[in-house]
Design a protein around this motif. Structure first.
Motif: not given
Length: 491
Positions: A156-157, A160-161, A164, A197
């Motif tokens: 997930v990280w 999402s990174s 982003f 976040t």
């Protein structure tokens, strides 16, 4: 009209005291701005470095995560060094956003692999590495033991990174292609979103999904705080730029007026990250004695009950001596919306309830302000139990007890014209600083520095009230020792 005036004054008072840190930061930014030399990175025309500096400093004061956090039944680890690195990672995050924004803005130079392009891309990579190292060093803080199956945290990280960083580069690309769009407002929205976040944990989401809600439904995270922080900050800065264009300034706001967007960043941080409301406040009752002797002889004539005690009870709230004896006191804050109490997630096991809010004098709490209806923790309200606290009669024996509360100062707006003599040899004092308690008294107020004088048949004890540190966690309140009757009765 008097109630409206007091309500207006109280709202200003709470706003100033509740946001004194943000107001002080803005004044510091105003003082720093003229000292920035021309050509410095902070004085860049697009104001991006200045905005990210303002957001980073504000994050240090108020920043916190938007998520719901770990399950409220679990005990969190609190590691001082990890907490420091966690806060540092939030402060550093706006710089991380700025570097990848510059990569997107200078995409032609970066793709051309020139020296300047390689330096820009290298700085962004180094910033990413530093941010990752800070997050690894902070992983122990707020960690809990339960790790139920569910979403994969690293996956997930990573996803999402990556998304982003692409969004940050696209924002810079948009600034290079369409400069009149003011894409720095979009960058500010992304930075506000990322600051709240970046320290979140997927493990916390798994815990709440596994526990479900109290009524058995599936847990659905609240997305409004994320949207409100990002979209609100971005649209707010755009509106500020539109007002600037309407007034007739240049196409871009000059650095001479950089204090205006700085004020917006600081003010919006106060909206997104309001000051936390505690569930209770730890107070102390210090046993005290008058500062000096020289008291006149006690009269043998009985005085009316509504008069303060005389003789050895000659006390000036500003001239006292504390003794070593002190008594802890936990006073709850009413009308506070705290996640531990309002959390709809089903508890994992029965938990110990916090101690009752009763004091030896009656029910004690920090009640909401009567004019603004907002939570406050500067004035304790005691709901007295009635005549039992003043006098008692048992058969042929009667016991007379007297209670007087002395306040060192009046609240702003209270009348100083009506005066009274506390003791016969003292100067007159404002009547509002002396509170008599009799059988009809139902409400008593205590502030920091107030003196409680308890007298029973000529034996008196006096206590000074000290309002201490707020308590935000349920576990800290549940294990607190409430006042005991032995604290106020000599054996």
């Amino acid at each position: 009209m008097n109630a409206i005036y007091k309500s207006f004054n109280r709202r200003i008072e709470y706003f100033v005291y509740g946001n004194a840190d943000l107001l002080g930061l803005w004044i510091v930014l105003i003082a720093i701005q003229p000292l920035v030399p021309v050509g410095n990175l902070l004085a860049r025309e697009d104001l991006v470095p200045w905005l990210m500096l303002c957001l980073g400093l504000t994050t240090y004061l108020r920043g916190k995560t938007y998520g719901d956090g770990p399950h409220s039944s679990l005990t969190q680890q609190h590691v001082g060094s990890s907490a420091f690195f966690q806060r540092l990672s939030m402060v550093f995050f706006p710089l991380f956003c700025m570097f990848w924004y510059d990569v997107g803005k200078q995409y032609t130079i970066v793709l051309g692999r020139t020296t300047e392009g390689l330096v820009t891309f290298g700085i962004a990579v180094v910033a990413t590495t530093v941010l990752g190292a800070l997050l690894l060093l902070s992983k122990s803080h707020q960690k809990t033991a339960w790790n139920p199956p569910g979403l994969n945290g690293p996956l997930v990280w990573s996803a999402s990174s990556f998304i982003f960083v692409l969004a940050l580069m696209f924002t810079g690309f948009l600034e290079a292609k369409v400069p009149e769009f003011h894409s720095d407002a979009l960058l500010l929205g992304l930075a506000f979103l990322g600051v709240g976040t970046v320290i979140g944990r997927v493990q916390h989401l798994r815990q709440r999904r596994a526990a479900k809600t109290k009524d058995g439904r599936n847990y659905v995270p609240a997305f409004f705080p994320y949207l409100f922080s990002s979209l609100g900050s971005g649209f707010g800065l755009l509106i500020l730029y539109f007002i600037q264009d309407f007034i007739g300034f240049a196409d871009t706001m000059p650095f001479d007026l950089a204090f205006v967007p700085a004020a917006f960043v600081v003010a919006w941080a106060g909206v997104v990250w309001p000051k936390r409301i505690p569930i209770a406040v730890t107070c102390l009752l210090h046993e005290i004695m008058p500062a000096g002797g020289g008291d006149k002889a006690i009269s043998t004539t009985a005085s009316p009950f509504d008069q303060p005690p005389e003789g050895a009870l000659r006390i000036n709230p500003l001239e006292i001596k504390r003794v070593r004896a002190l008594h802890p006191w936990l006073v709850p804050v009413k009308a506070s919306r705290v996640a531990e109490f309002d959390d709809p997630i089903r508890p994992l096991w029965p938990r110990k309830e916090p101690p009752k809010s009763f004091h030896i004098l009656g029910e004690a709490s920090f009640e909401p302000d009567p004019y603004t209806k907002k939570a406050q923790w500067s004035e304790i309200t005691l709901r007295l139990k009635g005549s039992d606290d003043v006098a008692s009669i048992s058969g042929a024996a009667a016991q007379n007890r007297s209670l007087v509360v002395l306040k060192p100062f009046l609240r702003p707006g209270e009348s100083r014209k009506t005066k009274m003599v506390t003791y016969r040899w003292e100067k007159p004092v404002p009547e509002g600083t002396v509170q008599h308690v009799d059988a009809t008294t139902e409400r008593l107020s205590l502030e920091d520095g107030s003196i409680i004088v308890l007298a029973t048949e000529g034996v008196a004890r006096a206590f000074e009230v000290e309002i201490g540190a707020p308590v935000y966690r349920w576990n800290d309140a549940a294990g607190f020792r409430p006042p005991q009757i032995e604290d106020y009765v000599k054996v």
